[in-house]
Design an enzyme around this catalytic site. Structure first.
Site, PDB file in Angstrom:
ATOM      1  CB  THR A   5      -1.098  12.142  -1.903  1.00 59.79           C
ATOM      2  OG1 THR A   5      -0.042  12.330  -0.965  1.00 59.79           O
ATOM      3  CG2 THR A   5      -0.532  12.216  -3.303  1.00 59.79           C
ATOM      4  CB  SER A  16      -3.015  10.584   6.293  1.00 62.17           C
ATOM      5  OG  SER A  16      -1.732  10.221   5.841  1.00 62.17           O
ATOM      6  CB  THR A  27      -0.593   6.534   1.143  1.00 63.00           C
ATOM      7  OG1 THR A  27       0.549   7.380   0.962  1.00 63.00           O
ATOM      8  CG2 THR A  27      -1.454   6.546  -0.111  1.00 63.00           C
ATOM      9  CG  ASP A  28       2.273   9.830   5.031  1.00 60.31           C
ATOM     10  OD1 ASP A  28       2.766   9.207   4.068  1.00 60.31           O
ATOM     11  OD2 ASP A  28       2.558  11.008   5.297  1.00 60.31           O
TER      12      ASP A  28
END
Length: 328
Positions: A13, A56, A88-89
């Protein structure tokens, strides 16, 4: 003199902008990310490189081993610290992998963004600047891998993503953050008492570990599929302190005789019990049947550690010892 910091970009992101189709996709390079935050030049001498350009959710364990190798090379080449930017996943898994695979005192800081650069209030620039501050800081040395988001500093072994959209999504259950950033100054409230690293596995090692989360009414029919699918190990996210339905006990015992089966909790924080409950399917029952105590590690982190150990060719005794070390 400003310290040297390496910024390694993996996409996500923080680097996503609109493409030719709907939605945003990872497009910005590591250099573009750094150049978009001119204040970084006042903090450190930064060398940026894009190692990957992907969401990710597409990262693999092979990717993480490769990124850890690049982080070690940058530190050996004189970098005071390393910043990794990504989606961030899977930040909590990348951070834990770096904590395991990058030895030494130089900080390895993972950051990202919850709001992409096209949105009002995009948090990527502030997170990147904060991460560089921490990576360049003497105060952060010896703490291993860290996650810096929303001006908070979290230890890799404890941090979890807890919300799908909030910029305050990263939390460390039970222990809280290690510290925070205040006007660019790194403030640490406490330090981790011990670090545990392992030698990296060969890049061509392909053992895979399954992760199974239990739910009410689970009858265990997925357990034989773990064997049939060719997995080399299994991590169970059990109820509470480490409990499973009694109807699953027999198959779990058979699996534990064939491969490492690690017992963790689906709660996501706290120790798996060892000596409290004695009913069929309790933690005492399961450990007596050959399951490995997962300690304080949640299922995601236990799976990473077990995968790396198996890819290194470690046997049962070494695996049990490695998980036991995470008690402190």
């Amino acid at each position: 003199m400003r310290p040297k910091v390496a910024v390694l970009s993996l996409g996500g992101t923080i680097s996503s902008v609109r493409g030719s189709g709907p939605g945003v996709v990872p497009r910005l390079t590591g250099r573009e990310l750094v150049e978009s935050v001119p204040q970084i030049a006042e903090v450190a001498e930064v060398e940026a490189e894009s190692l990957r350009q992907m969401p990710s959710s597409d990262l693999t364990i092979e990717d993480l081993v490769g990124v850890a190798g690049e982080a070690r090379r940058r530190i050996a080449g004189g970098a005071a610290g390393v910043v990794i930017t990504q989606g961030t996943d899977s930040i909590e898994e990348t951070a834990f992998a770096m904590d395991l695979l990058v030895e030494g005192d130089a900080p390895v800081v993972i950051t990202g963004a919850m709001r992409n650069p096209t949105l009002p209030g995009a948090d990527g620039p502030a997170n990147l600047l904060g991460a560089v501050h921490v990576a360049a800081s003497d105060a952060a040395r010896g703490l291993g891998a860290l996650v810096v988001m929303n001006d908070e500093i979290h230890a890799a072994r404890f941090v979890r993503k807890t919300h799908t959209q909030s910029p305050a999504t990263f939390r460390s259950p039970v222990v809280g953050p290690l510290g925070w950033l205040s006007e660019g100054v790194v403030r640490l409230a406490w330090r981790i008492p011990a670090r545990h690293t392992v030698e990296p596995p060969p890049l061509d090692a392909g053992q895979q570990v399954a992760l199974l989360k239990l739910a009410v009414g689970d009858d265990g029919r997925l357990l034989p599929a773990v064997r049939e699918a060719g997995y080399a190990g299994l991590v169970i996210e059990a109820f509470g302190g480490g409990h499973v339905p009694s109807r699953m006990v027999g198959e779990l015992q058979r699996l534990a005789a064939e491969m490492p089966v690690v017992l963790t909790s689906r709660t996501g924080s706290g120790d798996v019990l060892r000596n409290t409950y004695g009913f069929s399917g309790s933690e005492m029952d399961l450990l007596s049947r050959g399951l490995i105590w997962g300690g304080v590690l949640d299922g995601l982190k236990a799976r990473l550690l077990l995968t790396i150990l198996l890819r290194r060719g470690e046997g049962r005794e070494e695996i049990e010892a490695a998980f036991g070390e995470w008690y402190i």
